[in-house]
Motif scaffolding. Structure first.
Motif, short mmCIF file in Angstrom:
data_model
loop_
_atom_site.label_atom_id
_atom_site.label_comp_id
_atom_site.label_asym_id
_atom_site.label_seq_id
_atom_site.Cartn_x
_atom_site.Cartn_y
_atom_site.Cartn_z
N ILE A 82 -0.31 22.20 -45.36
CA ILE A 82 -2.20 22.63 -45.42
C ILE A 82 -2.98 21.19 -45.84
O ILE A 82 -3.05 21.25 -46.58
CB ILE A 82 -2.40 23.55 -46.44
CG1 ILE A 82 -0.74 25.07 -46.46
CG2 ILE A 82 -3.36 23.90 -46.53
CD1 ILE A 82 -1.25 25.58 -45.83
N LEU A 83 -3.14 20.95 -44.68
CA LEU A 83 -4.37 19.73 -44.24
C LEU A 83 -5.74 20.47 -44.22
O LEU A 83 -7.00 18.84 -44.81
CB LEU A 83 -3.95 18.98 -43.46
CG LEU A 83 -2.43 18.46 -43.67
CD1 LEU A 83 -2.43 17.66 -41.66
CD2 LEU A 83 -1.83 17.95 -43.98
N HIS A 84 -5.68 21.03 -43.89
CA HIS A 84 -7.88 21.67 -43.72
C HIS A 84 -7.94 23.35 -43.97
O HIS A 84 -6.65 23.39 -43.81
CB HIS A 84 -7.72 20.90 -41.69
CG HIS A 84 -8.77 21.15 -41.59
ND1 HIS A 84 -9.32 22.50 -41.65
CD2 HIS A 84 -9.69 20.25 -41.67
CE1 HIS A 84 -11.09 22.37 -40.57
NE2 HIS A 84 -11.29 20.70 -41.24
N GLU A 118 -4.55 24.75 -34.72
CA GLU A 118 -4.21 25.96 -35.47
C GLU A 118 -5.36 26.44 -35.34
O GLU A 118 -6.22 26.19 -34.90
CB GLU A 118 -4.37 25.17 -36.73
CG GLU A 118 -4.06 25.33 -37.46
CD GLU A 118 -2.31 25.41 -38.25
OE1 GLU A 118 -1.93 26.51 -38.94
OE2 GLU A 118 -1.70 24.59 -37.67
N PRO A 119 -5.04 27.48 -35.18
CA PRO A 119 -4.19 28.67 -35.15
C PRO A 119 -3.30 27.99 -33.53
O PRO A 119 -3.65 27.82 -32.49
CB PRO A 119 -4.18 30.16 -34.91
CG PRO A 119 -5.57 29.82 -35.07
CD PRO A 119 -6.20 29.01 -35.24
N VAL A 178 -8.47 25.37 -41.67
CA VAL A 178 -7.58 25.32 -39.81
C VAL A 178 -7.01 26.26 -40.37
O VAL A 178 -5.89 27.06 -39.32
CB VAL A 178 -7.90 25.05 -39.01
CG1 VAL A 178 -9.90 24.88 -38.43
CG2 VAL A 178 -7.21 23.49 -39.03
N ASP A 179 -5.67 25.87 -41.71
CA ASP A 179 -4.44 25.70 -41.45
C ASP A 179 -4.25 27.23 -42.81
O ASP A 179 -3.60 27.73 -42.21
CB ASP A 179 -3.75 24.55 -42.52
CG ASP A 179 -3.80 23.54 -41.62
OD1 ASP A 179 -2.72 23.74 -40.88
OD2 ASP A 179 -4.62 22.37 -41.64
N GLU A 232 -5.37 30.31 -39.81
CA GLU A 232 -3.95 30.69 -39.75
C GLU A 232 -3.34 31.92 -40.02
O GLU A 232 -2.90 32.67 -39.14
CB GLU A 232 -3.05 29.38 -38.63
CG GLU A 232 -2.04 29.62 -37.86
CD GLU A 232 -0.58 29.18 -37.29
OE1 GLU A 232 -0.49 28.84 -36.34
OE2 GLU A 232 -0.12 28.44 -38.50
N LYS A 248 -7.02 16.46 -44.37
CA LYS A 248 -6.10 15.11 -45.76
C LYS A 248 -5.73 14.02 -44.34
O LYS A 248 -5.15 12.82 -45.54
CB LYS A 248 -4.89 16.33 -46.24
CG LYS A 248 -5.86 16.96 -47.69
CD LYS A 248 -5.37 17.44 -48.38
CE LYS A 248 -4.80 19.01 -49.04
NZ LYS A 248 -3.54 19.22 -49.31
#
Lengths: 505, 543
Positions: free
Chosen positions: B322-324, A427-428, B326-327, B330, A323
């Motif tokens: 939370i953009l993606h 991330e992570p 991957v977040d 994690e 986003k």
């Protein structure tokens, strides 16, 4: 009989210096010096040797030595100011202050002091701004005690009496005429053993240092003097690398052993590489002036348009299903020039140059980073960071932990803990903690993680996993060298540098 | 990092702080420190939803498996006049606001303090010191709904600011109140300032600066409140409103939505509809190096406060980070437990190598150490008075915008740090023979950053004379098998006639000479110094 052999044994270990003074040991130090012909340092060494052997006991006492100060040296060569004034008045017995000052060629201060001194000695009189000579011829010719004192310096204070002591007190109050130093004065007394040996003429046919002649002609039938092997030797110092660089050299070796190539790049870089390429939004607190050193009046050139646009898109609207940060990204902000706040900008630069056919690839760097910080025992504005990236389509979080564990184990830390953390570009994310075996606490070393796709996509063209880390390195150094004050790291105290042990892990 | 200080008693009403639980909280990425009756917790900047005790407890409870899954909050429909009209005059000033009404609150002085604390922490972190977002809370009984959000010129804004005794206009507020002075820069260069007004035209506040004393002060008798959150990023504002509203609901409040009128667009806030996202088990396993099954995700994700079913995840409406995908991955890793990952170095062959420069620098250092020289390592920054003593020209000075110490420029050579070192070591044993290898900085328009960085080598001997320093350099160049020449030159601070430029490959690469006694005196150095400084660029080229 036993005592005799003991004495004989000792005599065989006497050095030439010692044998020189033994005949005079019953006399005082000045006499020994005179009769043995030894200089002060050699005499002292000889006495120390003898003390080590139990022949004498050295007593030290502090004495005050009076010596000439910078002005004193000058006045001794020329005249004391009061003498100059007195000589002036001898020629003209009754003159105004102004004239006296002009004729005597004294400075304001010297002139003032001189009048005081001569008045106290009742040699002159001051009335209505005029000076009158009161001294007799004899009094003028006679040396003042202050002048006599200057001539006999240096001297022990204890030796001064009456007039001279008073002269000392007077001169002490004046600027830089005399100075006093504390000096250790040595004396000794004989031990019981010493009383047996003192005064003996020692004639020994013992060999001293090995000479070329000895090698050539041989030493058959002769004995070498026995050395006192326990006696301390004077320290010598060698050249060496700075202890920080020693530890860095060691860490670099670990990374190369693990198959990492060294990357290098600028210490001063554009915000583009330090922040924007690392997906750090432009309003992030790390980009504020209070935390980061910005360079005045310089804007950087940005890299090729394609990359800049990809980074812009990544921030503004997101890239590769992200986003993004949802704000207006400004080129001008990215052009600001900073002293790098981390070495990760270097990783970004490396990624931008990588070609897919060269994968997998592993890079490391150990370099200085900067923060706008105050300097005290626990803060500094410069420190080292150890940086690493692994670019591999199959890289995993477990691999990241694997590399870090291996590195810190090789650095000597057997107990390592990985804790979740946060960084804008991974991330992570994970923080590495090492267990301090003495303090029994966990120490935070810094961060690591897998680069976000918002970062790797613009730089690599596609979201390939990149394992990345950048940990402070100074903490490991201070732990090893037991440095409590961070200022010691780059203080360059040459005595400290000489004495610091070699880095061995 | 923001720090929360919470009473231990308050937390233990919900979660027992056993050693096991503390360890688990740490492994959530929340550093926690417990003293006698106080708990200190650090919150990373990506989780503003944990800045309230309520948000933190919500997270810990789900992680510990006490209340897994996405927590539901009831938002009641707007009642009559629960409306706010946003005037287009705010568009270029502070364009957005989102609002809510909470009723049935039981405030005491402690609670008021706690809420102000959450508000201030959100301002300081995600609100970027009120620039991006600022929150206002008002006692509903003092206000007549509906509300208006508009911008007016400063002299048309007059009210009694919080904690003041008299009415002031907007400019006076910015000059005379402490918060006014602190945040005035946020309204710099604006012709109009934003305000909230009630239906009777009373000013409630001037965001992001200050509330009105009359209509914007919460007291223990306040039961119902109006909340607004204004700023520049609509997406973030909604989340921040949700963070504070959810905390107030957890404190026993009853939440009501409000209708926002942005011209013709009507929006209702707060909006707790969870965002939906697809999550690929394969991607998660690939990135983490695990072999998780669908049923593992069904267990792990609810422990992080999500709802999960069939590859689809519901994200709490208060999560800002939370953009993606991957977040989420994690969070799967955190739920799985970082301590449960088995570290593993993959069997991938790559060849390790130091850079060419490092290798050559090490060899130079090794050679000089053989001569008994000690390596120094000094700061890359120099002090202003050092620049003055070295008589640096304007174009040699590269200054920092700000610095908290007296070090305010980057170094243009290694000579300056070396003179500092001798001055600071005048009480240590001589001779002092030192060398340093390090980067120096010069202005250069041709480079990307406008600054050229060069690795330099400095060697300095004290006491030392020209012969000794030349001998040292001569030895080094013989060992490196490099030819050099020295030509007479002049240089600030060195003795004329005993100063040379060093030429390697027909290029001037540095200087060598004896430091002038006047310079030594100025630096407070007592013994003679002979030194040389060269760029290593030409030497690097030789290998």
């Amino acid at each position: 009989m036993e005592k005799e052999t003991e004495i004989q044994r000792i005599i065989e270990t006497l050095s030439p210096l010692e044998t020189k003074i033994i005949p005079f040991l019953k006399e005082d130090i000045e006499k020994i010096k005179e009769k043995s012909g030894l200089d002060e340092v050699s005499l002292l060494r000889a006495l120390k040797f003898l003390e080590n052997k139990g022949i004498i006991k050295i007593k030290t006492a502090k004495k005050t030595i009076i010596d000439l100060g910078t002005n004193g040296i000058y006045y001794k060569k020329n005249y004391l100011p009061e003498r100059k004034l007195l000589l002036t008045l001898e020629e003209k017995n009754h003159i105004s202050l102004d004239e006296a000052k002009k004729l005597s060629k004294l400075s304001d201060n010297e002139f003032k002091v001189s009048i005081g001194v001569l008045k106290d000695k009742a040699l002159i009189e001051l009335t209505n701004n005029k000076l009158t000579l009161k001294a007799t011829k004899e009094e003028i010719i006679k040396k003042m005690p202050e002048e006599s004192l200057l001539e006999i310096l240096p001297i022990e204070k204890e030796k001064l009496k009456d007039e001279m002591l008073l002269a000392f007190e007077n001169l002490k109050k004046r600027k830089d005429i005399i100075e006093t130093k504390e000096k250790n004065i040595f004396d000794f007394e004989l031990t019981d053993l010493g009383k047996e040996i003192a005064g003996k003429e020692i004639k020994l046919d013992l060999l001293e240092e090995v000479t070329p002649e000895m090698i050539k002609e041989g030493v058959k039938g002769k004995k070498f003097r026995k050395y006192d092997l326990s006696y301390p030797v004077p320290q010598i110092n060698g050249g060496k690398r700075h202890f920080v660089n020693q530890s860095i050299e060691y860490a670099k070796k670990i990374w190369t052993d693990l198959g990492f190539k060294e990357m290098s790049g600028p210490l001063i870089d554009s915000s583009f590489w330090i922040f924007d390429a690392l997906f750090t939004p432009q309003d992030h607190p790390a980009r504020e002036m209070q935390d980061t050193f910005f360079i005045k009046n310089i804007l950087a050139k940005l890299p090729e348009k394609k990359l800049v646009n990809a980074v812009k898109q990544s921030h503004e609207k997101g890239i590769e299903k992200s986003k993004g940060w949802n704000y207006e990204w400004k080129e001008k902000e990215a052009q600001k020039v900073v002293l790098r706040t981390h070495t990760t900008g270097l990783s970004a630069r490396t990624l931008s140059k990588l070609k897919e056919e060269n994968l997998p690839a592993k890079y490391f760097a150990i370099g200085k980073v900067f923060r706008n910080e105050t300097v005290d025992w626990s803060h500094g504005f410069e420190f080292y960071q150890t940086e690493g990236i692994v670019i591999d389509k199959n890289a995993t979080f477990r691999n990241l932990l694997g590399y870090l564990k291996e590195f810190y184990e090789k650095m000597g830390y057997k107990k390592i803990k990985f804790v979740p953390s946060f960084f804008p570009y991974t991330e992570p994310s994970v923080e590495i903690q090492i267990f301090h075996p003495d303090k029994k606490i966990w120490l935070e070393l810094g961060g690591a993680g897998i680069f976000r796709p918002e970062l790797t996509t613009p730089l690599l063209g596609k979201p390939i996993p990149v394992l990345a880390w950048g940990q402070g390195f100074d903490r490991i150094i201070t732990e090893f060298y037991k440095i409590k004050d961070l200022r010691e790291m780059y203080a360059n105290d040459i005595k400290e540098l000489r004495n610091k042990k070699i880095w061995i892990k | 990092m923001a720090t929360l200080n919470i009473s231990k008693k308050e937390i233990e009403k919900h979660i027992k702080l056993t050693e096991e639980n503390i360890e688990k909280i740490m492994m959530m990425g929340i550093p926690i420190e417990i003293s006698e009756d106080n708990v200190t917790i650090e919150i990373t900047p990506n989780r503003p939803d944990l800045l309230s005790l309520q948000g933190l407890l919500r997270y810990i409870k789900s992680y510990l498996g006490k209340e897994p899954g996405l927590k539901k909050y009831k938002i009641n429909k707007p009642e009559k006049n629960y409306k706010i009209k946003i005037d287009s005059s705010v568009n270029n000033i502070r364009p957005y606001t989102v609002c809510a009404i909470i009723k049935n609150l039981k405030f005491d002085n402690e609670k008021i303090k706690e809420i102000i604390d959450i508000q201030e922490k959100l301002h300081a972190t995600i609100g970027r010191n009120r620039k991006k977002a600022a929150i206002g809370i008002y006692p509903l009984e003092k206000i007549t709904l509906p509300i208006r959000y508009e911008a007016r010129s400063p002299n048309e804004i007059k009210f009694i600011p919080l904690e003041a005794n008299e009415e002031m206009n907007a400019l006076e507020i910015l000059q005379r109140t402490p918060t006014g002075r602190e945040y005035a820069h946020l309204l710099d260069f604006m012709e109009k300032y934003p305000i909230f007004l009630d239906a009777k035209g009373k000013i409630l506040s001037m965001p992001p600066i200050i509330n009105s004393q009359e209509t914007g002060k919460i007291t223990p008798s306040t039961k119902d409140v109006f909340i607004e959150c204004s700023g520049s990023d609509f997406f973030i504002l909604k989340k921040i409103l949700n963070i504070i509203v959810s905390a107030l609901i957890d404190l026993g409040g009853k939440a009501y939505a409000m209708e926002l009128e942005y011209g013709k667009n009507k929006i209702t806030t707060p909006d707790f509809t969870p965002e939906k996202m697809k999550i690929s088990l394969e991607n998660a396993n690939k990135l983490l190096g695990l072999n998780l099954k669908e049923k593992d995700l069904e267990k792990l994700l609810p422990r992080m406060g999500y709802n999960y079913k069939n590859g689809k995840i519901e994200i709490p409406a208060w999560r800002t980070d939370i953009l993606h995908e991957v977040d989420i991955i994690e969070d799967i890793a955190i739920a799985y437990g970082y301590d449960n990952f088995i570290p593993e170095i993959p069997k991938v062959a790559t060849i390790g190598e130091e850079s060419k420069e490092t290798k050559i620098e090490s060899k130079i250092a090794e050679t000089l150490i053989g001569l008994g020289l000690i390596e120094t390592s000094s700061y890359h920054l120099i002090k202003i008075d050092e620049a003055k003593k070295a008589k640096l020209k304007e174009n040699e000075k590269i200054e920092l915008e700000t610095s908290k110490t007296e070090f305010k420029l980057v170094r243009p050579n290694l000579l300056i740090p070396s003179l500092r070192i001798f001055a600071e070591n005048k009480d240590n044993e001589y001779p002092q023979k030192i060398f340093e290898i390090g980067t120096i900085f010069e202005k250069d328009n041709k480079t990307e950053t406008g600054i050229k960085e060069t690795k330099h080598l400095l060697i300095a001997l004290s006491p030392g004379n020209f012969t000794e320093i030349k001998q040292t350099f001569d030895y080094l160049s013989r060992m490196l098998d490099i030819k050099y020449e020295i030509e007479q030159t002049e240089r600030q601070g060195l003795i004329e006639g005993r100063t040379g430029k060093i030429i390697i490959n027909n290029k001037e690469t540095g200087f060598i000479g004896e430091v002038h006694p006047e310079t030594l005196k100025e630096w407070n150095i007592k013994l003679p110094v002979a030194l040389l400084e060269i760029s290593l660029e030409e030497i690097f080229k030789c290998f």
